[in-house]
Design an enzyme around this catalytic site. Structure first.
Site, short mmCIF file in Angstrom:
data_model
loop_
_atom_site.label_atom_id
_atom_site.label_comp_id
_atom_site.label_asym_id
_atom_site.label_seq_id
_atom_site.Cartn_x
_atom_site.Cartn_y
_atom_site.Cartn_z
N ASN A 173 0.85 -1.20 0.00
CA ASN A 173 0.00 0.00 0.00
C ASN A 173 0.88 1.24 0.00
O ASN A 173 2.11 1.14 0.02
CB ASN A 173 -0.96 -0.02 1.21
CG ASN A 173 -0.20 -0.08 2.51
OD1 ASN A 173 0.53 0.84 2.84
ND2 ASN A 173 -0.35 -1.17 3.24
N LYS A 200 -13.90 1.36 15.33
CA LYS A 200 -12.64 0.59 15.38
C LYS A 200 -12.09 0.55 16.80
O LYS A 200 -11.54 -0.46 17.23
CB LYS A 200 -11.62 1.27 14.46
CG LYS A 200 -11.09 0.36 13.39
CD LYS A 200 -10.27 1.10 12.37
CE LYS A 200 -10.75 0.70 10.99
NZ LYS A 200 -10.00 1.35 9.93
N1 CTP Z 1 -3.85 -3.06 12.24
C1 CTP Z 1 -3.09 -4.11 12.73
N2 CTP Z 1 -3.13 -5.32 12.10
C2 CTP Z 1 -3.91 -5.50 11.02
C3 CTP Z 1 -4.69 -4.43 10.51
C4 CTP Z 1 -4.63 -3.22 11.14
O1 CTP Z 1 -2.36 -3.93 13.72
N3 CTP Z 1 -3.93 -6.71 10.43
C5 CTP Z 1 -3.83 -1.79 12.97
C6 CTP Z 1 -3.21 -0.63 12.22
O2 CTP Z 1 -1.82 -0.53 12.49
C7 CTP Z 1 -3.99 0.55 12.79
C8 CTP Z 1 -5.36 -0.03 13.05
O3 CTP Z 1 -5.18 -1.43 13.17
O4 CTP Z 1 -3.46 0.98 14.01
C9 CTP Z 1 -6.40 0.26 12.02
O5 CTP Z 1 -5.92 -0.03 10.74
P1 CTP Z 1 -6.83 0.21 9.46
O6 CTP Z 1 -6.08 -0.23 8.25
O7 CTP Z 1 -7.39 1.59 9.53
O8 CTP Z 1 -8.05 -0.74 9.79
P2 CTP Z 1 -8.39 -2.21 9.43
O9 CTP Z 1 -8.39 -3.03 10.67
O10 CTP Z 1 -7.53 -2.72 8.32
O11 CTP Z 1 -9.90 -2.09 9.00
P3 CTP Z 1 -10.55 -1.70 7.58
O12 CTP Z 1 -9.57 -2.12 6.53
O13 CTP Z 1 -11.80 -2.46 7.57
O14 CTP Z 1 -10.77 -0.21 7.63
#
Ligand code: CTP
Length: 267
Positions: free
Chosen positions: A65, A195
Site C-alpha cells: 500500500n 474501530k
Molecule cells: N492493524 C493491525 N493489524 C492488522 C490491521 C490493522 O495492527 N492486520 C492496525 C493498524 O496498524 C492501525 C489499526 O489497526 O493501528 C487500524 O488499521 P486500518 O487499516 O485503519 O483498519 P483495518 O483493521 O484494516 O480495518 P478496515 O480495513 O476495515 O478499515
C-alpha cells in the site's frame, strides 16, 4: 549552533561560516543526551509499528500500500526525544528509520505480529503501520508466467492477524496504553470510533486518507484523537508535529495511568 567566524565564500570576513560538522554533531548529541536524561518517558519502553507490509505473490511480486512510514518514524523519534526506549517494528518503508531506537525490520503482517510479540512487554504500544488486511495463500515458488490463454492467475487470500486487536486483548503483558491509527476515506470519525471498540484499544488516531487530502505519502496529517472520553480534532499539521503532540500525550497518560482512557492534556 554557529555561525562560526572567519573568511567566507563571498570574500567577506566575520560571523557567517557554517559551523564545523563535528561541532554540529556534538550539539545534537548533547541535546539528545539531555532529553534522554530528563525526558518524561525515561525508563519507559514504547513499541511503535510503522510502514506498509508486503505480502508476496511470487518471488518478484507482492501486494503493498502507499504508506510511506513517515508518521510512524516521526512518532518513534518524538518518543525517543522524550527519553523512551523505543522498539520500532517497521515494514519496508520509504522513510528511513530514525537513529537511537531499536529497529526491527519486517516484511509481512505475520512477521510484524511475531516481532511485536517478541518486543513485549512495553508500557505503551502505538500501531501506526498500514498492515495489509490479507495475504496470498497460493504464493508461487517461481515467477508466475502468462500462459498464453489470456486468463489472469487466480490469487487466493486469507485474512492477516490483527496485530493491534491481538495486543489490546492480551491478558498478560498488555501495555498500559494501546493506541491504534485508523486510515479512513469516508465517515472518518464514525468508522474510527467503531474501530476503537472493535479492537479494544485505548485511543485511536483517525485520519482521512482520501486521495484529495494528500495525507497518505504526504508530509502533513490532520487527525482526530478518539478515546472513551470523546473525539478531539487537531488542525492539519506536519507529521512530526502530530508526532510530538501525540508523544506528549503518551507521556502524560503514562504519568497518570488511571487517566489512560482519556487523552486530556494541553499538548
Ligand atoms: N492493524 C493491525 N493489524 C492488522 C490491521 C490493522 O495492527 N492486520 C492496525 C493498524 O496498524 C492501525 C489499526 O489497526 O493501528 C487500524 O488499521 P486500518 O487499516 O485503519 O483498519 P483495518 O483493521 O484494516 O480495518 P478496515 O480495513 O476495515 O478499515
Amino acid at each position: 549552533v554557529g555561525p562560526d567566524s572567519g573568511d567566507m565564500a563571498c570574500g567577506e570576513h566575520g560571523p557567517g561560516r557554517l559551523a564545523e560538522p563535528r561541532a554540529i554533531l556534538a550539539a545534537i548529541g548533547a541535546a539528545i543526551g539531555a532529553a534522554l536524561a530528563d525526558g518524561p518517558l525515561k525508563g519507559r519502553h514504547v513499541l511503535v509499528t510503522s510502514g506498509p507490509t508486503h505480502e508476496p505473490i511470487d518471488p518478484v511480486r507482492y501486494i503493498a500500500n502507499r504508506s510511506s512510514g513517515q508518521q510512524g518514524a516521526a512518532l518513534a523519534e518524538a518518543l525517543r526525544d522524550l527519553g523512551a526506549r523505543v522498539t520500532f517494528v517497521t515494514g519496508p518503508a520509504r522513510e528511513p528509520s530514525p537513529g537511537g531506537v531499536d529497529v526491527v525490520p519486517v516484511v509481512t503482517a505475520r512477521d510484524m505480529l511475531a516481532a511485536v510479540q517478541a518486543a513485549l512487554p512495553a508500557d505503551a504500544a502505538i500501531f501506526a503501520a498500514a498492515v495489509a488486511d490479507w495475504h496470498v495463500t497460493n504464493v508461487s515458488g517461481s515467477k508466475m508466467k502468462k500462459d498464453g490463454s489470456g486468463r489472469p492467475p487466480a490469487l487466493e487470500f486469507a485474512e492477516n492477524p490483527d496485530i493491534l486487536a491481538h495486543v489490546a486483548g492480551l491478558k498478560k503483558d498488555r501495555p498500559a496504553l494501546v493506541v491504534g491509527f485508523a486510515a479512513e476515506t469516508d465517515d472518518v470519525e464514525a468508522h474510527a470510533a467503531a474501530k476503537l471498540v472493535r479492537k479494544g484499544c485505548d485511543w485511536i488516531v483517525a485520519n482521512d486518507v482520501s486521495p484529495a487530502t494528500g495525507i497518505m505519502g504526504g508530509g502533513e496529517n490532520a487527525v482526530t484523537l478518539i478515546s472513551a472520553a470523546g473525539a478531539e480534532n487537531w488542525p492539519r499539521l506536519p507529521k512530526d508535529e502530530v508526532a510530538r503532540r501525540l508523544a506528549a500525550r503518551v507521556a502524560a497518560a503514562l504519568r497518570k495511568p488511571a487517566d489512560a482512557g482519556a487523552p486530556g492534556g494541553d499538548a
